[in-house]
Enzyme design. Structure first.
Site, mmCIF file in Angstrom:
data_model
loop_
_atom_site.group_PDB
_atom_site.id
_atom_site.type_symbol
_atom_site.label_atom_id
_atom_site.label_comp_id
_atom_site.label_asym_id
_atom_site.label_seq_id
_atom_site.Cartn_x
_atom_site.Cartn_y
_atom_site.Cartn_z
ATOM 1 N N THR A 181 0.842 -1.187 0.000
ATOM 2 C CA THR A 181 0.000 0.000 0.000
ATOM 3 C C THR A 181 0.884 1.245 0.000
ATOM 4 O OG1 THR A 181 -0.072 0.099 2.413
ATOM 5 C CG2 THR A 181 -1.774 -1.195 1.317
ATOM 6 N N GLU A 326 -5.996 -4.073 -1.303
ATOM 7 C CA GLU A 326 -6.443 -5.295 -0.623
ATOM 8 C C GLU A 326 -7.543 -6.039 -1.371
ATOM 9 O OE1 GLU A 326 -5.102 -2.343 2.598
ATOM 10 O OE2 GLU A 326 -6.007 -2.305 0.603
ATOM 11 N N LYS A 434 -15.229 16.094 11.216
ATOM 12 C CA LYS A 434 -16.213 16.027 12.295
ATOM 13 C C LYS A 434 -16.357 17.406 12.911
ATOM 14 C CE LYS A 434 -17.797 13.122 16.080
ATOM 15 N NZ LYS A 434 -17.510 11.955 16.937
ATOM 16 N N TRP A 439 -20.723 14.553 10.910
ATOM 17 C CA TRP A 439 -19.762 14.235 9.860
ATOM 18 C C TRP A 439 -20.027 15.058 8.603
ATOM 19 C CZ3 TRP A 439 -15.685 11.922 11.476
ATOM 20 C CH2 TRP A 439 -15.744 10.935 12.467
#
Length: 540
Positions: A181, A326, A434, A439
């Site tokens: 990654t 992944e 936030k 959110w």
């Protein structure tokens, strides 16, 4: 039913026997190189035989530090078909991360493009597992280098065996390849791909309602071969006999447009920043890229305005998709359903701008605060996957326990799902803002800002706020010709009425460039670091 192992050598055998005349076109440092699948297969077998002579055994890791070209494609098959493990190294990572992943993977041999030699030269003394270096070049001489022992790829191939036989007892669950990654925090994490996983993922890429890759296509993978196997397209293209056009070292938007036009590319794939650049070139030229039947776009959310530009202005279908290292990577593809054809263009665009439907072969759930979210397109939760091409752990890494829970991959991506099953990515967990306990999706704000004709790129980040915990700030790069001609208020007004008042960024900062990760995504961590003291400074 017969139990026949699902392994990579069958891909190569099919290409060389059924499609021996099909072309692979490769842009190299010194020009264009063309050959057929018959010639490709011979060179691939020659490379395998040479690697065997150099001591590569089944299970050994061989690293590649290379651009998208024919020699890298040969390594893609030569290494795993002999039972070794292909480790594609992201050449855009930092020196420290490149050194880390070579050592963590335990690479035995490194195969390196000639213009990338300095990267490895600077760390050779820190790579204890590497026994030899092979230099990729159009020439069969070795460039001046301190690497040792070092070999010329082309000179070695002349000594290779074009009839090298691959083992017929490969385990389909054995490692085929690995990719790390592009970490924004900590060290990169290694993901192992099995023969079985690549086999089934490649089959998925050929489904009409997925990417629909077929023998009739000319495929241009702009997405790097060092990043999630160029989304698996090199494997699928060889298997299906598709013509491949490989863009070579550091391709610019202009080079990509020229390749598409000259080679009549039918499918091209890359991240949104690539297509933003290509769109600018197309607006300035009369290039004919009508051969394209589809642009595949993933890596991050594509702005709705970008999709609209390609579909309505240039007449090119733009297919939004989602995946990650992944997931090998394809997990979601945004295709219209048959009964959506009667919708208006705007309604169709609403669907196309989502990341799409789950592809056949894997499972998904979206978990909110109290379990699975409602299919209402509103409630947000974390995407989780499991399936035959979904990783089940990170390679020798304790962080596996955080991402892989009870047989599911927890992606860290936050999204919604509507009543039709279309998923929309709202943000990464770490990128959500936030504010006052609520959110805010930065992706939604960014895509709306990038719909403005003056905006080239926009990234929204959350900055610590003394009262509200965090507040959003918009960072904007204007297109050429619009700099110093657009005011902050004009861009903020674009957001008014489309979002709740508390979603509207507190400020718009005009930048010359937005920092990006090694694979072209916005590097928001760097922006947050630059602006961390924003409210303290603004109060002075």
């Amino acid at each position: 039913m017969m139990q026949v192992p699902l392994t990579l050598p069958s891909f190569l055998f099919r290409a060389e026997t059924l499609f021996p005349k099909k072309e692979i076109i490769s842009r190299t440092k010194h020009g264009m190189f063309r050959y057929t699948y018959r010639e490709y297969a011979k060179r691939t077998r020659q490379l395998s035989s040479i690697l065997r002579k150099l001591g590569v055994k089944r299970g050994d890791h061989v690293g590649t530090l290379a651009w998208n070209d024919h020699r890298h494609l040969e390594a893609y098959f030569a290494i795993p078909c002999m039972g070794a493990v292909l480790h594609t190294i992201n050449l855009r990572l930092s020196r420290e991360h490149i050194r880390y992943i070579i050592n963590h993977a335990g690479d035995k041999i490194l195969i390196i493009d000639e213009d990338l030699i300095p990267i490895i030269e600077s760390m050779q003394s820190e790579l204890p597992t590497v026994d030899a270096y092979i230099i990729l070049s159009d020439l069969d001489t070795i460039p001046a280098t301190t690497l040792h022992p070092v070999y010329s790829y082309e000179a070695l191939l002349k000594e290779g065996d074009p009839d090298f036989l691959y083992p017929d007892d490969l385990d389909e669950n054995a490692p085929l390849g690995m990719c790390y990654t592009s970490a924004t925090t900590g060290n990169p994490k290694g993901v192992i791909y099995s023969h079985r996983g690549i086999y089934l993922h490649s089959m998925c890429l050929g489904l009409v309602d997925s990417c629909g890759i077929s023998e009739t296509d000319s495929i241009l993978p702009v997405v790097p071969m060092f990043h999630v196997n160029a989304w698996g397209m090199p494997f699928a293209s060889v298997w299906f006999g598709a013509r491949q056009v490989l863009p070579g070292p550091a391709p610019t938007p202009t080079i990509l447009v020229e390749l598409i036009a000259r080679e009549h590319v039918t499918v091209a794939a890359g991240v949104p920043t690539v297509w933003l650049g290509v769109a600018q070139v197309l607006e300035q030229t009369n290039a004919d890229i009508s051969s394209l039947r589809a642009i595949l776009c993933g890596g991050s959310a594509a702005p709705r305005a970008l999709i609209e530009t390609f579909e309505q202005k240039f007449g090119i279908p733009f297919i939004h998709a989602y995946g990650m290292t992944e997931t090998t990577p394809v997990a979601l593809v945004s295709r219209l359903k048959s009964y959506h054809q009667t919708l208006t263009d705007s309604q169709k665009l609403d669907i196309r701008s989502k990341q799409g439907l789950l592809v056949p072969g894997i499972e998904m759930k979206i978990l909110g605060k109290s379990g699975a979210v409602k299919w209402d397109g509103q409630e947000m939760g974390e995407l989780c996957f499991r399936g035959n091409w979904i990783a089940d752990a990170y390679y020798q890494d304790d962080r596996s326990q955080d991402a892989f829970v009870d047989g599911w991959l927890h992606t860290g991506d936050i999204g919604t799902i509507d009543e039709e099953g279309y998923v929309k990515i709202m943000d990464r967990t770490k990128d959500l803002v936030k504010s006052g306990g609520e959110w805010i999706s930065t992706v939604e704000l960014e895509n709306t800002l990038m719909a403005h004709p003056a905006v080239f790129e926009a990234a929204v980040i959350g900055i610590p706020h003394p009262k509200w915990q965090e507040r959003p700030i918009a960072c904007v790069v204007l297109k050429e010709g619009f700099k110093n001609k657009v005011e902050k208020l004009e861009l903020l007004n674009v957001l008014q009425g489309k979002f709740a008042k508390w979603w509207i960024p507190d400020d718009v900062l005009f930048l010359e460039e937005i920092p990006k990760t090694s694979v072209g995504k916005f590097l928001k961590r760097a922006l947050r670091d630059q602006l961390r003291q924003y409210y303290d400074n603004s109060a002075e």
